[in-house]
Design a protein around this motif. Structure first.
Motif, short mmCIF file in Angstrom:
data_model
loop_
_atom_site.label_atom_id
_atom_site.label_comp_id
_atom_site.label_asym_id
_atom_site.label_seq_id
_atom_site.Cartn_x
_atom_site.Cartn_y
_atom_site.Cartn_z
N VAL A 35 9.97 -2.87 -4.80
CA VAL A 35 9.50 -1.66 -4.05
C VAL A 35 9.93 -0.51 -4.77
CG1 VAL A 35 9.50 -0.63 -1.81
CG2 VAL A 35 9.87 -3.20 -1.77
N VAL A 36 8.81 0.15 -5.01
CA VAL A 36 8.98 1.67 -5.72
C VAL A 36 8.76 2.80 -5.02
CG1 VAL A 36 8.85 0.38 -7.89
CG2 VAL A 36 6.79 1.40 -6.88
N VAL A 63 -2.21 -6.35 -3.03
CA VAL A 63 -1.06 -7.11 -2.15
C VAL A 63 -1.53 -6.27 -0.74
CG1 VAL A 63 1.23 -7.52 -1.57
CG2 VAL A 63 0.61 -7.35 -3.55
N LEU A 64 -1.78 -6.79 0.04
CA LEU A 64 -2.16 -6.31 1.42
C LEU A 64 -1.20 -6.65 2.54
CD1 LEU A 64 -5.93 -7.22 2.15
CD2 LEU A 64 -4.89 -5.02 1.19
N GLY A 65 -0.76 -6.04 3.53
CA GLY A 65 0.34 -6.34 4.35
C GLY A 65 -0.22 -6.06 5.68
N LEU A 66 0.03 -7.04 6.68
CA LEU A 66 -0.40 -6.98 8.17
C LEU A 66 0.98 -6.55 8.95
CD1 LEU A 66 -2.26 -10.27 8.56
CD2 LEU A 66 -3.17 -8.21 7.42
N HIS A 123 4.57 -0.33 -2.76
CA HIS A 123 4.93 1.18 -2.93
C HIS A 123 5.40 1.48 -1.61
CE1 HIS A 123 2.76 1.67 -6.75
NE2 HIS A 123 2.00 0.70 -6.27
N ARG A 124 6.65 2.09 -1.47
CA ARG A 124 7.45 2.34 -0.16
C ARG A 124 6.69 3.27 0.74
NH1 ARG A 124 12.51 2.64 -0.68
NH2 ARG A 124 12.47 2.04 -2.75
#
Length: 349
Positions: A348-349, A183-186, A273-274
């Protein structure tokens, strides 16, 4: 009943200024002209706008989306900041249709007010035109409605409508996502256009002012930063990597916790992952100022991530590199895992 009215009433007497509306159209036309692209056959000024589906599609599927700006407009009224909410309006719709792989083609807007201020409306539409330029879609039409008694002076509402196209065989639906994918985030540009009812409540309870400093910038600038438009970078990644991009989620109302599950099949969960990304100062301030729990933060706000992309683990670096080269700040947020027990579809861990 006797009518003692001696003079002839006009539409202007009733609160509608046709001349102001005509003046606004004259102001809008050059702004819309800057957004023209191949396919536009007739735009601003007609009863209906005409657009020809691009001939490079073999089996084109039209994808449509509509949205507004929400209660972010209340701050636009209070702080007299009307030049960027139009970008928000475009972004909310074009980012939504983008997640299915669609290229935005054209956009229409609806601007409603009680009394038309040409300067204010022109500023708003100027933002809409800028958003369309960023999304490479044509501002092809719209509607300005002056409705006395419906809205207080100085206030208005916005709605936007985007239409795009995608090759039928290239529609992104998330069905190929599987355990082990990355999972990528922009990065987002701020709060975008979501969670503003809570955001405004926190501003109210803390007594914050738009001129207050937040990370070296005025709070008003940070809060009103327009929603990031991901069209050009994501389309570039789709062109370069094709089927490697298995799913896209626009992080809007519902935050990370409610939007990512919309692209996951039953039995799968996204484990984020936070510590994988740095939450921007705005969200840290909001969480502290409102004493907001972590789960509520992740469900209401984007917390710094405006778009999520799911890709195979062995292609994550290549996709991230393409997105970075096209101006995005990319974080590797986590992975897709098998859902067990009462595990939510995003954690979210």
């Amino acid at each position: 009943m006797t009518n003692n009215q001696s003079s002839s009433l006009t539409y202007r007497d009733a609160g509608v200024d046709i001349d102001a509306g005509d003046a606004l159209v004259d102001r809008i036309k050059p702004l819309a002209a800057k957004t023209m692209r191949a396919g536009v056959m007739a735009g601003i000024g007609g009863f209906g706008a005409l657009f020809e589906v691009p001939k490079n599609y073999k089996e084109p599927v039209l994808v449509s989306g509509t949205d507004g700006v929400g209660t972010k407009l209340r701050l636009a009224f209070e702080w007299q900041r009307h030049d960027t909410v139009g970008i928000d309006l475009v972004a909310m719709s074009v980012n939504d249709i983008l997640v299915q792989g669609a290229e935005p083609l054209f956009f229409l807007d609806y601007f409603a007010c009680g009394k038309l201020s040409v300067d204010t409306a022109a500023a708003v539409v100027g933002g809409i035109a800028k958003g369309c330029e960023l999304a490479n879609c044509a501002l092809i039409g719209g509607e300005t409605a002056e409705m006395p008694g419906m809205y207080p002076d100085g206030e208005y509402d916005l709605a936007g409508f985007a239409v795009g196209a995608v090759e039928k065989s290239l529609i992104i639906d998330g069905k190929s996502i599987q355990e082990g994918d990355v999972v990528l985030g922009l990065a987002s540009s701020g709060a975008h256009s979501n969670g503003f009812s809570l955001l405004r409540k926190i501003i109210e309870t803390t007594g914050a002012k738009p001129e207050d400093d937040l990370g070296g910038r005025p709070l008003g600038d940070v809060v009103m930063a327009p929603t990031r438009i991901y069209v050009r970078s994501v389309l570039a990644a789709l062109k370069a990597h094709g089927a490697a991009i298995k799913g896209l989620a626009h992080i809007t109302g519902g935050g990370l916790l409610d939007n990512v599950p919309r692209i996951l099949q039953p039995g799968l969960s996204a484990r984020l992952h936070r510590d994988a990304w740095e939450m921007p100062e705005l969200f840290k301030w909001l969480q502290k100022g409102g004493n907001v729990a972590d789960t509520e933060m992740h469900r209401v706000f984007n917390c710094g991530i405006g778009m999520v992309i799911v890709v195979p683990a062995d292609q994550a670096d290549a996709v991230a590199a393409t997105l970075t080269a096209n101006g995005e700040s990319v974080s590797r947020l986590g992975e897709i895992v098998a859902q067990t027990g009462d595990m939510p579809q995003t954690v979210v861990v």
